[in-house]
Motif scaffolding. Structure first.
Motif, PDB file in Angstrom:
ATOM      1  N   GLN A  42       0.636  -1.161  -0.330  1.00 31.97           N
ATOM      2  CA  GLN A  42      -0.224   0.089  -0.078  1.00 31.97           C
ATOM      3  C   GLN A  42       1.126   1.291   0.258  1.00 31.97           C
ATOM      4  O   GLN A  42       0.329   2.269  -0.583  1.00 31.97           O
ATOM      5  N   GLU A  43       2.401   1.092   0.645  1.00 29.53           N
ATOM      6  CA  GLU A  43       2.678   2.588   1.354  1.00 29.53           C
ATOM      7  C   GLU A  43       3.358   2.894  -0.195  1.00 29.53           C
ATOM      8  O   GLU A  43       4.243   4.205  -0.213  1.00 29.53           O
ATOM      9  N   CYS A  44       4.614   1.648  -0.671  1.00 24.34           N
ATOM     10  CA  CYS A  44       4.962   2.092  -2.249  1.00 24.34           C
ATOM     11  C   CYS A  44       6.054   2.600  -1.587  1.00 24.34           C
ATOM     12  O   CYS A  44       6.609   4.120  -2.541  1.00 24.34           O
ATOM     13  N   HIS A  45       6.921   2.829  -0.587  1.00 22.51           N
ATOM     14  CA  HIS A  45       7.833   3.842  -0.399  1.00 22.51           C
ATOM     15  C   HIS A  45       9.628   3.395  -0.921  1.00 22.51           C
ATOM     16  O   HIS A  45      10.935   3.572  -0.466  1.00 22.51           O
ATOM     17  N   LEU A  46       9.719   1.881  -1.304  1.00 20.32           N
ATOM     18  CA  LEU A  46      10.330   0.889  -1.452  1.00 20.32           C
ATOM     19  C   LEU A  46      10.926   1.521  -2.994  1.00 20.32           C
ATOM     20  O   LEU A  46      10.236   1.071  -4.625  1.00 20.32           O
ATOM     21  N   GLU A  47      12.117   1.159  -3.551  1.00 21.38           N
ATOM     22  CA  GLU A  47      12.752   1.080  -4.982  1.00 21.38           C
ATOM     23  C   GLU A  47      12.252   0.205  -5.829  1.00 21.38           C
ATOM     24  O   GLU A  47      12.028   0.257  -7.024  1.00 21.38           O
ATOM     25  N   ASN A  48      12.901  -1.664  -5.264  1.00 21.51           N
ATOM     26  CA  ASN A  48      12.030  -2.421  -5.258  1.00 21.51           C
ATOM     27  C   ASN A  48      11.609  -3.015  -4.542  1.00 21.51           C
ATOM     28  O   ASN A  48      10.972  -4.143  -3.851  1.00 21.51           O
ATOM     29  N   ASN A  49      10.439  -2.200  -4.843  1.00 18.85           N
ATOM     30  CA  ASN A  49       8.744  -2.686  -3.841  1.00 18.85           C
ATOM     31  C   ASN A  49       8.175  -3.778  -4.605  1.00 18.85           C
ATOM     32  O   ASN A  49       7.997  -4.647  -3.508  1.00 18.85           O
ATOM     33  N   ALA A  50       7.800  -3.586  -5.949  1.00 18.04           N
ATOM     34  CA  ALA A  50       6.996  -4.953  -6.819  1.00 18.04           C
ATOM     35  C   ALA A  50       8.168  -6.274  -6.294  1.00 18.04           C
ATOM     36  O   ALA A  50       7.173  -7.583  -5.953  1.00 18.04           O
ATOM     37  N   HIS A 155      13.708 -20.436   4.385  1.00 19.80           N
ATOM     38  CA  HIS A 155      14.212 -19.795   5.563  1.00 19.80           C
ATOM     39  C   HIS A 155      15.609 -19.750   4.131  1.00 19.80           C
ATOM     40  O   HIS A 155      16.417 -18.853   4.555  1.00 19.80           O
ATOM     41  N   LEU A 156      15.986 -19.937   2.467  1.00 20.45           N
ATOM     42  CA  LEU A 156      16.556 -19.794   1.968  1.00 20.45           C
ATOM     43  C   LEU A 156      15.849 -17.716   1.571  1.00 20.45           C
ATOM     44  O   LEU A 156      17.590 -16.960   1.277  1.00 20.45           O
ATOM     45  N   ILE A 157      14.886 -17.919   0.724  1.00 24.25           N
ATOM     46  CA  ILE A 157      14.724 -16.754   0.748  1.00 24.25           C
ATOM     47  C   ILE A 157      14.525 -16.094   1.898  1.00 24.25           C
ATOM     48  O   ILE A 157      15.158 -14.092   2.013  1.00 24.25           O
ATOM     49  N   ARG A 158      14.275 -15.943   3.137  1.00 24.24           N
ATOM     50  CA  ARG A 158      14.501 -15.022   4.760  1.00 24.24           C
ATOM     51  C   ARG A 158      16.277 -14.982   4.827  1.00 24.24           C
ATOM     52  O   ARG A 158      16.927 -14.061   4.871  1.00 24.24           O
ATOM     53  N   GLU A 159      17.005 -15.885   4.416  1.00 20.75           N
ATOM     54  CA  GLU A 159      18.204 -15.857   4.218  1.00 20.75           C
ATOM     55  C   GLU A 159      19.010 -14.651   3.592  1.00 20.75           C
ATOM     56  O   GLU A 159      19.553 -13.990   4.621  1.00 20.75           O
ATOM     57  N   TYR A 160      18.146 -14.637   2.375  1.00 15.73           N
ATOM     58  CA  TYR A 160      18.983 -13.460   1.483  1.00 15.73           C
ATOM     59  C   TYR A 160      18.827 -12.516   1.437  1.00 15.73           C
ATOM     60  O   TYR A 160      18.808 -10.966   1.032  1.00 15.73           O
ATOM     61  N   ASN A 161      17.302 -12.673   1.604  1.00 18.49           N
ATOM     62  CA  ASN A 161      16.618 -11.237   1.929  1.00 18.49           C
ATOM     63  C   ASN A 161      15.978 -10.886   3.008  1.00 18.49           C
ATOM     64  O   ASN A 161      15.865  -9.419   2.594  1.00 18.49           O
ATOM     65  N   LEU A 162      16.212 -11.182   4.142  1.00 19.18           N
ATOM     66  CA  LEU A 162      16.007 -10.571   4.980  1.00 19.18           C
ATOM     67  C   LEU A 162      16.545  -8.764   5.663  1.00 19.18           C
ATOM     68  O   LEU A 162      15.330  -8.125   5.853  1.00 19.18           O
ATOM     69  N   LEU A 163      17.635  -8.964   5.513  1.00 25.77           N
ATOM     70  CA  LEU A 163      18.266  -8.052   5.562  1.00 25.77           C
ATOM     71  C   LEU A 163      18.348  -6.754   4.628  1.00 25.77           C
ATOM     72  O   LEU A 163      17.781  -5.374   4.521  1.00 25.77           O
ATOM     73  N   THR A 164      17.999  -7.183   3.598  1.00 30.19           N
ATOM     74  CA  THR A 164      17.778  -5.537   1.710  1.00 30.19           C
ATOM     75  C   THR A 164      16.367  -5.421   2.219  1.00 30.19           C
ATOM     76  O   THR A 164      15.967  -4.559   1.053  1.00 30.19           O
ATOM     77  N   TRP A 165      15.206  -6.399   2.696  1.00 34.30           N
ATOM     78  CA  TRP A 165      13.828  -6.268   1.906  1.00 34.30           C
ATOM     79  C   TRP A 165      13.270  -4.462   2.119  1.00 34.30           C
ATOM     80  O   TRP A 165      13.158  -3.385   1.945  1.00 34.30           O
ATOM     81  N   TRP A 166      13.900  -3.789   3.290  1.00 35.01           N
ATOM     82  CA  TRP A 166      13.892  -2.352   3.732  1.00 35.01           C
ATOM     83  C   TRP A 166      15.242  -1.267   3.050  1.00 35.01           C
ATOM     84  O   TRP A 166      14.767  -0.715   3.548  1.00 35.01           O
ATOM     85  N   ASP A 167      15.959  -2.181   2.184  1.00 34.02           N
ATOM     86  CA  ASP A 167      16.638  -0.619   1.876  1.00 34.02           C
ATOM     87  C   ASP A 167      16.184  -0.002   0.892  1.00 34.02           C
ATOM     88  O   ASP A 167      15.674  -0.329   0.018  1.00 34.02           O
TER      89      ASP A 167
END
Length: 167
Positions: A42-50, A155-167
């Motif tokens: 809803q908020e679309c404030h991330l550049e890689n939102n999709a 767990h693989l998706i979380r490992e790779y993306n958890l820290l970068t989802w909010w960049d």
């Protein structure tokens, strides 16, 4: 209009707290991922939102798969085990399902790649069951493999993306 506290979203879930149950922890993770998905969508404030929304929705679907709460599993379960089940006690104290009128279990409705089963089981139970000709065991082990694959991918998706989802 006053914004509701996030506690209301978790109220029903927190009322049934089990400290010994992994399913409760997974239910909490799923609820939080659902709330994050809705917020980011809803908020679309991330550049890689999709991409973030896609990854979170994949994680939610994977949770449903390894918690055996997805449409394919429920359909298979209903087709295979609807009706009354009878059990008999064996000599070793264990029970087995016994029903001479019971139909055979249904094929699983989705495809599962079983060629890499050794990566998840460290053995080959599906290949062994195929050699024995045990159809029920093949289907049950294929479902177990699907669950292990979903858990691994989650767990693989979380490992790779958890820290970068909010960049």
């Amino acid at each position: 209009m006053k914004k509701r506290s996030p506690i209301h979203a978790y109220k029903r879930l927190l009322a049934d707290d089990h400290d010994w149950d992994y399913a409760y922890l997974i239910a909490l993770e799923k609820k939080k991922l659902q709330r994050m998905h809705d917020c980011i969508k809803q908020e679309c404030h991330l550049e890689n939102n999709a991409i973030v929304v896609r990854d979170i929705s994949i994680c939610i679907r994977l949770i449903d798969i390894f918690m055996e709460n997805d449409a394919a599993y429920n359909t298979w379960l209903h087709k295979s085990y609807s009706g009354e089940m009878k059990f008999r006690k064996l000599e070793n104290g264990k029970y087995e399902m016994y029903d001479p009128d019971r139909k055979t279990i249904a094929d699983f409705p989705v495809y599962v790649n079983v060629r890499n089963e050794r990566r998840f089981f460290r053995a080959t139970p599906i290949k062994d069951a195929q050699q024995q000709g045990n159809r029920d065991l093949i289907i049950h082990d294929t479902i177990r493999l699907r669950i292990q694959k979903a858990l691994h991918l989650y767990h693989l998706i979380r490992e790779y993306n958890l820290l970068t989802w909010w960049d």
